[in-house]
Design an enzyme around this catalytic site. Sequence first.
Site, PDB file in Angstrom:
ATOM      1  N   TYR A 109      -1.949  -1.424  10.841  1.00  0.00           N
ATOM      2  CA  TYR A 109      -2.456  -1.600   9.325  1.00  0.00           C
ATOM      3  C   TYR A 109      -0.855  -1.625   8.606  1.00  0.00           C
ATOM      4  CZ  TYR A 109      -3.574  -1.554   4.383  1.00  0.00           C
ATOM      5  OH  TYR A 109      -4.010  -1.420   3.187  1.00  0.00           O
TER       6      TYR A 109
ATOM      7  N   SER B 191       0.680  -1.241  -0.560  1.00  0.00           N
ATOM      8  CA  SER B 191      -0.708  -0.127   0.108  1.00  0.00           C
ATOM      9  C   SER B 191       0.783   1.117   0.439  1.00  0.00           C
ATOM     10  CB  SER B 191      -0.584  -0.023   1.303  1.00  0.00           C
ATOM     11  OG  SER B 191      -1.511   1.517   1.126  1.00  0.00           O
TER      12      SER B 191
HETATM   13  N1  LIG Z   1      -8.364  -0.331  -1.039  1.00  0.00           N
HETATM   14  C1  LIG Z   1      -7.408   0.455  -0.979  1.00  0.00           C
HETATM   15  O1  LIG Z   1      -7.861   1.530  -1.215  1.00  0.00           O
HETATM   16  C2  LIG Z   1      -6.367  -0.360  -0.921  1.00  0.00           C
HETATM   17  C3  LIG Z   1      -5.419   0.379  -0.792  1.00  0.00           C
HETATM   18  C4  LIG Z   1      -3.475   0.401  -0.856  1.00  0.00           C
HETATM   19  C5  LIG Z   1      -4.095  -1.528  -0.401  1.00  0.00           C
HETATM   20  N2  LIG Z   1      -4.923  -2.339  -0.553  1.00  0.00           N
HETATM   21  C6  LIG Z   1      -4.763  -3.868   0.005  1.00  0.00           C
HETATM   22  O2  LIG Z   1      -5.469  -4.011  -1.778  1.00  0.00           O
HETATM   23  C7  LIG Z   1      -6.032  -5.181  -0.917  1.00  0.00           C
HETATM   24  C8  LIG Z   1      -7.211  -5.941  -1.193  1.00  0.00           C
HETATM   25  O3  LIG Z   1      -8.013  -5.345  -1.260  1.00  0.00           O
HETATM   26  P1  LIG Z   1      -8.814  -4.389  -1.463  1.00  0.00           P
HETATM   27  O4  LIG Z   1      -8.827  -2.777  -1.644  1.00  0.00           O
HETATM   28  O5  LIG Z   1      -9.492  -5.347  -2.921  1.00  0.00           O
HETATM   29  O6  LIG Z   1     -10.409  -4.389  -0.452  1.00  0.00           O
HETATM   30  P2  LIG Z   1     -11.608  -5.730  -0.338  1.00  0.00           P
HETATM   31  O7  LIG Z   1     -13.034  -5.433  -1.133  1.00  0.00           O
HETATM   32  O8  LIG Z   1     -12.225  -5.775   0.887  1.00  0.00           O
HETATM   33  O9  LIG Z   1     -10.114  -6.991  -0.250  1.00  0.00           O
HETATM   34  C9  LIG Z   1     -10.236  -7.623   0.704  1.00  0.00           C
HETATM   35  C10 LIG Z   1      -9.595  -8.915  -0.239  1.00  0.00           C
HETATM   36  O10 LIG Z   1      -9.558  -9.625   0.897  1.00  0.00           O
HETATM   37  C11 LIG Z   1     -10.091 -10.869   1.157  1.00  0.00           C
HETATM   38  N3  LIG Z   1      -9.727 -11.104   2.442  1.00  0.00           N
HETATM   39  C12 LIG Z   1      -9.453 -10.553   3.706  1.00  0.00           C
HETATM   40  N4  LIG Z   1      -9.362 -11.149   4.891  1.00  0.00           N
HETATM   41  C13 LIG Z   1      -8.764 -12.740   4.420  1.00  0.00           C
HETATM   42  C14 LIG Z   1      -8.413 -13.719   4.773  1.00  0.00           C
HETATM   43  N5  LIG Z   1      -8.016 -14.096   6.075  1.00  0.00           N
HETATM   44  N6  LIG Z   1      -7.833 -14.371   4.180  1.00  0.00           N
HETATM   45  C15 LIG Z   1      -8.019 -14.983   2.908  1.00  0.00           C
HETATM   46  N7  LIG Z   1      -8.352 -13.403   1.942  1.00  0.00           N
HETATM   47  C16 LIG Z   1      -8.251 -13.354   2.999  1.00  0.00           C
HETATM   48  C17 LIG Z   1     -11.229 -10.486   1.165  1.00  0.00           C
HETATM   49  O11 LIG Z   1     -12.205 -11.854   0.950  1.00  0.00           O
HETATM   50  P3  LIG Z   1     -12.777 -12.753   2.162  1.00  0.00           P
HETATM   51  O12 LIG Z   1     -13.777 -10.889   3.024  1.00  0.00           O
HETATM   52  O13 LIG Z   1     -13.435 -13.081   1.437  1.00  0.00           O
HETATM   53  O14 LIG Z   1     -11.928 -13.818   2.791  1.00  0.00           O
HETATM   54  C18 LIG Z   1     -11.130 -10.131   0.223  1.00  0.00           C
HETATM   55  O15 LIG Z   1     -11.112 -10.820  -0.670  1.00  0.00           O
HETATM   56  C19 LIG Z   1      -5.253  -5.498   0.463  1.00  0.00           C
HETATM   57  O16 LIG Z   1      -3.919  -6.274   0.627  1.00  0.00           O
HETATM   58  C20 LIG Z   1      -5.285  -4.067   1.112  1.00  0.00           C
HETATM   59  O17 LIG Z   1      -4.611  -3.794   1.921  1.00  0.00           O
HETATM   60  C21 LIG Z   1      -6.075  -1.729  -0.790  1.00  0.00           C
END
Ligand SMILES: NC(=O)c1ccc[n+]([C@@H]2O[C@H](COP(=O)([O-])OP(=O)(O)OC[C@H]3O[C@@H](n4cnc5c(N)ncnc54)[C@H](OP(=O)(O)O)[C@@H]3O)[C@@H](O)[C@H]2O)c1
Length: 267
Positions: free
Chosen positions: A155, A142
């Site tokens: 985080y 991130s």
């Molecule tokens: N959105 C942003 O602005 C942003 C910015 C920087 C970085 N990121 C990073 O991008 C990545 C993806 O996040 P996203 O933004 O796409 O959010 P999201 O839509 O909430 O997706 C998160 C994913 O992680 C899975 N997950 C969470 N806990 C888990 C566990 N214990 N085991 C297996 N799967 C798990 C969730 O699936 P289930 O709940 O079905 O398990 C979901 O598929 C993350 O690493 C996040 O830190 C996001």
Amino acid sequence: MRLKGAVVLITGASSGIGAATAVAFAKRGAKLELGARRVDRLEAVAERCRKAGSPEVNVRRLDVSQSADARAFVAAALRTHERLDVLVNNAGAGWMGRLHQMPEDRVDELIATNLKGVIATTQATLPWMLERRRGVIINVASIVAFRASPYSAVYSATKHAVAGLSHALRGELSGTGVKVCVVYPGVTAGTEFFAATERPVGPQYPASWVANLIVRTAQFPRRDAMVAPIRAVHLAEPVLGGLMDHAIGEARRLASPQLGGTGVPRS
Ligand SMILES: NC(=O)c1ccc[n+]([C@@H]2O[C@H](COP(=O)([O-])OP(=O)(O)OC[C@H]3O[C@@H](n4cnc5c(N)ncnc54)[C@H](OP(=O)(O)O)[C@@H]3O)[C@@H](O)[C@H]2O)c1
């Protein structure tokens, strides 16, 4: 790397960046192994991937915070394909609020999901990749791995740790043919990452941008990757650092009732 027919494992593929990444790899003809806890959501993503052109998509229930589960995910993929080309460690969890008010179980969850999960899948993957002297591991960190974000101390710490882990491992794997890259998204739309009342104010870009960056990193795994606007923020950091801290902190506080603000409705 040629992606047609390549075997790609993606954790956290049930929504957001992971789902968009699955579809982006599917469009290039990759075979997919998708993991997350919500299998019904994974099935829906898998259907989109088949329609997008993937010749084979398997979904598996996966909780990366359980190391045994993470290892089993990789082992099942290897049994199915006897091959493994790309691992995308994308699954992640967040929590926003003041550090002293963060419950211990949420601290444990973030560390287990965002850091230990990455370690477990990577450890399970490396022996196979090292033996064949090829493979790419992409860790989704991130922007907070550069500019730790107020009200997201744990985080931010886990994402710094993911970057550190990746860079140390890159040196360790030098000359082996196995590559490790970090992708640094900023605030990304089309994800479920933020609760409705926590959605940050300010610029966002679509999950498909990050997905395409991840695919490109798999094809050309030479270095870490940032979406262009994030690179600009990163370059401005030495000049604007203090101001950015203040601006990010204020924006988050105003956006979150939990922190005394009025909340920003999900668009
Ligand atoms: N959105 C942003 O602005 C942003 C910015 C920087 C970085 N990121 C990073 O991008 C990545 C993806 O996040 P996203 O933004 O796409 O959010 P999201 O839509 O909430 O997706 C998160 C994913 O992680 C899975 N997950 C969470 N806990 C888990 C566990 N214990 N085991 C297996 N799967 C798990 C969730 O699936 P289930 O709940 O079905 O398990 C979901 O598929 C993350 O690493 C996040 O830190 C996001």
